[in-house]
Scaffold this motif. Structure first.
Motif, PDB file in Angstrom:
ATOM      1  N   ILE A  94       0.959  -1.194   0.124  1.00 46.51           N
ATOM      2  CA  ILE A  94       0.354   0.050   0.562  1.00 46.51           C
ATOM      3  C   ILE A  94       0.738   0.990  -0.386  1.00 46.51           C
ATOM      4  CG2 ILE A  94      -2.072   1.460   1.251  1.00 46.51           C
ATOM      5  CD1 ILE A  94      -3.140  -1.428   2.216  1.00 46.51           C
ATOM      6  N   CYS A  98       0.542   3.382  -3.335  1.00 50.62           N
ATOM      7  CA  CYS A  98      -0.864   4.868  -3.018  1.00 50.62           C
ATOM      8  C   CYS A  98      -0.351   6.333  -2.971  1.00 50.62           C
ATOM      9  CB  CYS A  98      -2.042   4.443  -1.215  1.00 50.62           C
ATOM     10  SG  CYS A  98      -2.619   3.264  -2.039  1.00 50.62           S
ATOM     11  N   ILE A 103      -1.270   6.403  -6.468  1.00 55.80           N
ATOM     12  CA  ILE A 103      -2.354   5.140  -7.051  1.00 55.80           C
ATOM     13  C   ILE A 103      -3.398   5.494  -5.885  1.00 55.80           C
ATOM     14  CG2 ILE A 103      -3.657   2.921  -6.861  1.00 55.80           C
ATOM     15  CD1 ILE A 103      -0.968   2.511  -8.260  1.00 55.80           C
ATOM     16  N   SER A 104      -5.140   6.095  -6.267  1.00 54.58           N
ATOM     17  CA  SER A 104      -5.612   6.193  -5.280  1.00 54.58           C
ATOM     18  C   SER A 104      -5.711   5.147  -4.630  1.00 54.58           C
ATOM     19  CB  SER A 104      -7.004   6.418  -5.865  1.00 54.58           C
ATOM     20  OG  SER A 104      -8.457   5.795  -6.526  1.00 54.58           O
ATOM     21  N   TYR A 105      -6.522   5.180  -3.407  1.00 55.45           N
ATOM     22  CA  TYR A 105      -6.825   4.380  -2.057  1.00 55.45           C
ATOM     23  C   TYR A 105      -8.485   3.182  -2.941  1.00 55.45           C
ATOM     24  CZ  TYR A 105      -5.050   7.345   1.061  1.00 55.45           C
ATOM     25  OH  TYR A 105      -4.152   8.264   1.869  1.00 55.45           O
ATOM     26  N   TYR A 108      -6.397   1.341  -5.720  1.00 55.94           N
ATOM     27  CA  TYR A 108      -5.594  -0.124  -5.628  1.00 55.94           C
ATOM     28  C   TYR A 108      -6.715  -1.158  -4.355  1.00 55.94           C
ATOM     29  CZ  TYR A 108      -2.244  -2.723  -2.691  1.00 55.94           C
ATOM     30  OH  TYR A 108      -1.596  -3.659  -2.155  1.00 55.94           O
ATOM     31  N   TYR A 116     -12.309  -0.714   0.823  1.00 56.54           N
ATOM     32  CA  TYR A 116     -11.645   0.402   0.581  1.00 56.54           C
ATOM     33  C   TYR A 116     -11.841   0.664   1.940  1.00 56.54           C
ATOM     34  CZ  TYR A 116     -11.462   5.459   0.164  1.00 56.54           C
ATOM     35  OH  TYR A 116     -10.773   6.778   0.438  1.00 56.54           O
ATOM     36  N   VAL A 119      -8.069  -0.163   3.531  1.00 60.16           N
ATOM     37  CA  VAL A 119      -6.957   0.091   2.756  1.00 60.16           C
ATOM     38  C   VAL A 119      -6.395   1.717   4.099  1.00 60.16           C
ATOM     39  CG1 VAL A 119      -5.633   1.527   0.929  1.00 60.16           C
ATOM     40  CG2 VAL A 119      -7.446   0.293   0.453  1.00 60.16           C
ATOM     41  N   GLN A 120      -7.567   2.415   3.860  1.00 61.54           N
ATOM     42  CA  GLN A 120      -7.451   3.239   4.297  1.00 61.54           C
ATOM     43  C   GLN A 120      -6.793   3.114   5.983  1.00 61.54           C
ATOM     44  OE1 GLN A 120     -11.482   4.670   4.203  1.00 61.54           O
ATOM     45  NE2 GLN A 120     -10.891   6.999   4.127  1.00 61.54           N
ATOM     46  N   ILE A 123      -3.432   2.753   5.584  1.00 61.85           N
ATOM     47  CA  ILE A 123      -2.294   3.765   5.189  1.00 61.85           C
ATOM     48  C   ILE A 123      -2.439   4.852   6.847  1.00 61.85           C
ATOM     49  CG2 ILE A 123      -3.407   6.858   4.917  1.00 61.85           C
ATOM     50  CD1 ILE A 123      -2.207   4.515   2.509  1.00 61.85           C
TER      51      ILE A 123
END
Length: 135
Positions: A94, A98, A103-105, A108, A116, A119-120, A123
């Motif tokens: 990630i 990202c 690359i947008s979340y 990805y 989603y 991934v957040q 991050i």
């Protein structure tokens, strides 16, 4: 007679060659002249880029010193390496996609077939580790 600086060899040359050599010598001497200020156009003279262009009678080699300070760049790379080593393989993927590649979340998450929200969350964990490492 012409002396070759690199080898010390002395040789005879034709008049036309000598004229070219003299004009080149004059151009080089003007280029490395320390008392020369800005030229007529307001531009400064180009700097010497080779030791071969430096006359034998010049002892000052301060122009050889690199003024760029690499310490900040090196310390940042070391800190980034420690951040990468602290990440799990998923977090590192990630981070690469990202954060480094932009690359947008959502893209990805779709590509890796994960949510989603996961991934957040990853991050956020990466940002927390980065804050601890970078201060």
């Amino acid at each position: 007679m012409v002396r070759i600086k690199a080898t010390g060899e002395i040789t005879e040359v034709e008049r036309s060659v000598m004229q070219v050599l003299r004009s080149e010598e004059k151009r080089l001497r003007r280029t490395i002249s320390p008392e020369q200020g800005p030229s007529r156009e307001g531009k400064t003279a180009p700097t010497v880029l080779s030791l071969d262009m430096l006359p034998e009678d010049v002892a000052d080699s301060s122009w050889l010193a690199d003024t760029y300070d690499y310490t900040e760049e090196i310390s940042t790379k070391l800190l980034e390496r420690s951040l990468r080593e602290s990440l799990t393989p998923t977090q590192y993927g990630i981070y690469q996609a990202c954060i480094l590649n932009g690359i947008s979340y959502k893209a990805y998450a779709d590509r890796m077939d994960v949510s989603y929200q996961s991934v957040q969350n990853a991050i956020r964990l990466i940002q927390k580790k980065a804050k601890n490492i970078f201060g």
